[in-house]
Design a protein around this motif. Structure first.
Motif, PDB file in Angstrom:
ATOM      1  N   LYS A 120      21.812  61.642 103.040  1.00 19.46           N
ATOM      2  CA  LYS A 120      20.141  62.174 103.124  1.00 19.46           C
ATOM      3  C   LYS A 120      19.711  63.600 103.193  1.00 19.46           C
ATOM      4  O   LYS A 120      20.111  64.311 103.231  1.00 19.46           O
ATOM      5  CB  LYS A 120      19.437  61.670 105.078  1.00 19.46           C
ATOM      6  CG  LYS A 120      19.414  60.265 105.154  1.00 19.46           C
ATOM      7  CD  LYS A 120      19.341  59.732 106.319  1.00 19.46           C
ATOM      8  CE  LYS A 120      19.520  58.827 106.706  1.00 19.46           C
ATOM      9  NZ  LYS A 120      18.845  58.370 107.776  1.00 19.46           N
ATOM     10  N   ALA A 121      18.724  64.012 102.989  1.00 16.90           N
ATOM     11  CA  ALA A 121      18.694  65.141 102.508  1.00 16.90           C
ATOM     12  C   ALA A 121      16.297  65.451 103.057  1.00 16.90           C
ATOM     13  O   ALA A 121      15.993  64.712 102.754  1.00 16.90           O
ATOM     14  CB  ALA A 121      18.269  66.033 101.221  1.00 16.90           C
ATOM     15  N   LYS A 122      16.680  66.615 103.157  1.00 14.42           N
ATOM     16  CA  LYS A 122      15.248  67.225 103.784  1.00 14.42           C
ATOM     17  C   LYS A 122      15.124  68.145 102.943  1.00 14.42           C
ATOM     18  O   LYS A 122      14.671  69.076 103.954  1.00 14.42           O
ATOM     19  CB  LYS A 122      14.366  66.810 105.046  1.00 14.42           C
ATOM     20  CG  LYS A 122      14.774  65.507 105.533  1.00 14.42           C
ATOM     21  CD  LYS A 122      14.067  64.185 104.982  1.00 14.42           C
ATOM     22  CE  LYS A 122      13.551  62.935 105.319  1.00 14.42           C
ATOM     23  NZ  LYS A 122      13.766  62.671 104.315  1.00 14.42           N
ATOM     24  N   LEU A 140      15.358  64.028  96.267  1.00 11.27           N
ATOM     25  CA  LEU A 140      16.098  64.210  97.143  1.00 11.27           C
ATOM     26  C   LEU A 140      15.800  63.620  98.520  1.00 11.27           C
ATOM     27  O   LEU A 140      15.911  63.456  99.147  1.00 11.27           O
ATOM     28  CB  LEU A 140      15.886  65.755  97.631  1.00 11.27           C
ATOM     29  CG  LEU A 140      17.106  66.197  96.333  1.00 11.27           C
ATOM     30  CD1 LEU A 140      16.597  67.782  96.387  1.00 11.27           C
ATOM     31  CD2 LEU A 140      18.337  66.214  95.967  1.00 11.27           C
ATOM     32  N   ASN A 141      14.464  63.720  98.772  1.00 12.52           N
ATOM     33  CA  ASN A 141      13.828  63.223  99.594  1.00 12.52           C
ATOM     34  C   ASN A 141      13.431  61.826 100.464  1.00 12.52           C
ATOM     35  O   ASN A 141      13.624  61.697 101.049  1.00 12.52           O
ATOM     36  CB  ASN A 141      11.695  63.337  99.514  1.00 12.52           C
ATOM     37  CG  ASN A 141      11.365  64.873 100.701  1.00 12.52           C
ATOM     38  OD1 ASN A 141      12.504  64.877 101.580  1.00 12.52           O
ATOM     39  ND2 ASN A 141      10.639  65.616  99.741  1.00 12.52           N
ATOM     40  N   ARG A 164      16.677  54.422  91.193  1.00  5.73           N
ATOM     41  CA  ARG A 164      16.994  55.738  90.332  1.00  5.73           C
ATOM     42  C   ARG A 164      18.617  56.860  90.521  1.00  5.73           C
ATOM     43  O   ARG A 164      18.895  56.869  92.204  1.00  5.73           O
ATOM     44  CB  ARG A 164      15.905  56.634  89.933  1.00  5.73           C
ATOM     45  CG  ARG A 164      15.383  55.734  89.701  1.00  5.73           C
ATOM     46  CD  ARG A 164      13.788  56.709  88.962  1.00  5.73           C
ATOM     47  NE  ARG A 164      13.148  56.078  87.939  1.00  5.73           N
ATOM     48  CZ  ARG A 164      12.159  55.579  87.446  1.00  5.73           C
ATOM     49  NH1 ARG A 164      11.596  56.476  88.250  1.00  5.73           N
ATOM     50  NH2 ARG A 164      11.549  54.935  86.680  1.00  5.73           N
ATOM     51  N   CYS A 165      18.837  57.304  90.229  1.00  5.84           N
ATOM     52  CA  CYS A 165      20.026  58.391  90.372  1.00  5.84           C
ATOM     53  C   CYS A 165      19.738  59.904  89.699  1.00  5.84           C
ATOM     54  O   CYS A 165      19.570  59.759  88.697  1.00  5.84           O
ATOM     55  CB  CYS A 165      21.125  58.160  90.037  1.00  5.84           C
ATOM     56  SG  CYS A 165      22.742  58.731  90.017  1.00  5.84           S
ATOM     57  N   LEU A 166      20.155  60.871  90.675  1.00  5.27           N
ATOM     58  CA  LEU A 166      19.944  62.223  89.921  1.00  5.27           C
ATOM     59  C   LEU A 166      21.323  62.427  89.619  1.00  5.27           C
ATOM     60  O   LEU A 166      22.172  62.351  91.190  1.00  5.27           O
ATOM     61  CB  LEU A 166      19.676  63.280  90.998  1.00  5.27           C
ATOM     62  CG  LEU A 166      17.974  62.559  91.402  1.00  5.27           C
ATOM     63  CD1 LEU A 166      17.773  64.101  93.105  1.00  5.27           C
ATOM     64  CD2 LEU A 166      17.319  62.808  90.519  1.00  5.27           C
ATOM     65  N   SER A 167      21.723  62.838  88.884  1.00  2.06           N
ATOM     66  CA  SER A 167      22.862  63.111  87.623  1.00  2.06           C
ATOM     67  C   SER A 167      23.285  64.958  87.640  1.00  2.06           C
ATOM     68  O   SER A 167      22.184  65.415  87.643  1.00  2.06           O
ATOM     69  CB  SER A 167      23.042  62.250  86.939  1.00  2.06           C
ATOM     70  OG  SER A 167      24.523  63.024  86.084  1.00  2.06           O
ATOM     71  N   PHE A 168      24.412  64.895  88.226  1.00  2.00           N
ATOM     72  CA  PHE A 168      24.228  66.684  88.446  1.00  2.00           C
ATOM     73  C   PHE A 168      25.977  66.712  87.604  1.00  2.00           C
ATOM     74  O   PHE A 168      27.115  66.559  88.410  1.00  2.00           O
ATOM     75  CB  PHE A 168      24.512  67.085  90.180  1.00  2.00           C
ATOM     76  CG  PHE A 168      23.203  67.118  90.598  1.00  2.00           C
ATOM     77  CD1 PHE A 168      22.545  68.034  90.961  1.00  2.00           C
ATOM     78  CD2 PHE A 168      23.314  66.034  91.440  1.00  2.00           C
ATOM     79  CE1 PHE A 168      20.953  68.679  91.387  1.00  2.00           C
ATOM     80  CE2 PHE A 168      21.763  66.041  92.489  1.00  2.00           C
ATOM     81  CZ  PHE A 168      20.532  66.811  91.877  1.00  2.00           C
ATOM     82  N   HIS A 169      26.246  67.745  87.848  1.00  2.00           N
ATOM     83  CA  HIS A 169      27.330  68.583  86.759  1.00  2.00           C
ATOM     84  C   HIS A 169      27.157  70.170  88.123  1.00  2.00           C
ATOM     85  O   HIS A 169      26.470  70.567  88.079  1.00  2.00           O
ATOM     86  CB  HIS A 169      27.314  68.555  86.165  1.00  2.00           C
ATOM     87  CG  HIS A 169      28.592  69.000  85.244  1.00  2.00           C
ATOM     88  ND1 HIS A 169      29.803  67.820  85.400  1.00  2.00           N
ATOM     89  CD2 HIS A 169      30.027  70.478  84.575  1.00  2.00           C
ATOM     90  CE1 HIS A 169      31.225  68.425  85.079  1.00  2.00           C
ATOM     91  NE2 HIS A 169      31.099  69.671  84.786  1.00  2.00           N
TER      92      HIS A 169
END
Length: 172
Positions: A120-122, A140-141, A164-169
């Motif tokens: 969870k992120a706010k 993120l929300n 959906r998906c946020l993909s990070f490196h």
């Protein structure tokens, strides 16, 4: 001989019992800056990638020009980044986040469970001037879970009825 085998078995047993299926969430999240690399539709289909045509499937953008503008903003060094700080309590880590979408900096709070992989992120901001920036903050929300390791992070979220998906490196 029998006692020796029993002794060895008893010495190995605690090591086997010590294994668990939880992530090292401190190592995964903290001590680095994460850079967005893509948004995946359904967790696998790239939305930002070259195969995505905004004119036939608008998604976040009204045109291919708007998509290209978002990609230029994405390629800017400190845009679409997030940094996590946190404290581990039992199997849950929680703390603060800070980052930047396309034109908006944000702070906020977050938590992740090492066993269930719930996330969870706010973030303090939910709006950005860029369509991808809005999608980043929305992801993120609406985050539900995470995956990955200390080099790659995937934050899964719901957007309407879509997953959906946020993909990070790790940003270098």
């Amino acid at each position: 001989m029998k006692n020796r085998c029993l002794f060895i078995l008893l010495c190995i047993l605690p090591m086997l019992c010590g294994c668990n299926e939880s992530d090292d969430v401190v190592r995964i999240f903290t001590g680095k800056t994460w850079k967005l690399t893509d948004v995946l539709d359904g967790g696998t289909y790239p939305i930002i990638g070259n195969s995505y045509d905004a004119s036939s499937n608008p998604g976040y953008w009204s045109s291919n020009e708007a998509k290209e503008a978002s990609i230029k903003l994405l390629e800017t060094e400190n845009n679409f980044t997030i940094t996590f700080t946190g404290v581990l309590t039992n199997k849950t880590i929680s703390g603060g986040i800070s980052g930047r979408a396309a034109s908006t900096s944000f702070t906020g709070s977050w938590s992740a469970d090492a066993e269930s992989r719930l996330f969870k992120a706010k973030p303090s901001s939910t709006s950005d001037n860029d369509a991808l920036g809005k999608a980043f903050l929305n992801g993120l929300n609406n985050a539900t879970s995470y995956g990955g390791d200390e080099n790659n992070l995937y934050i899964y979220f719901k957007e309407g009825d879509k997953k959906r998906c946020l993909s990070f490196h790790v940003q270098e």
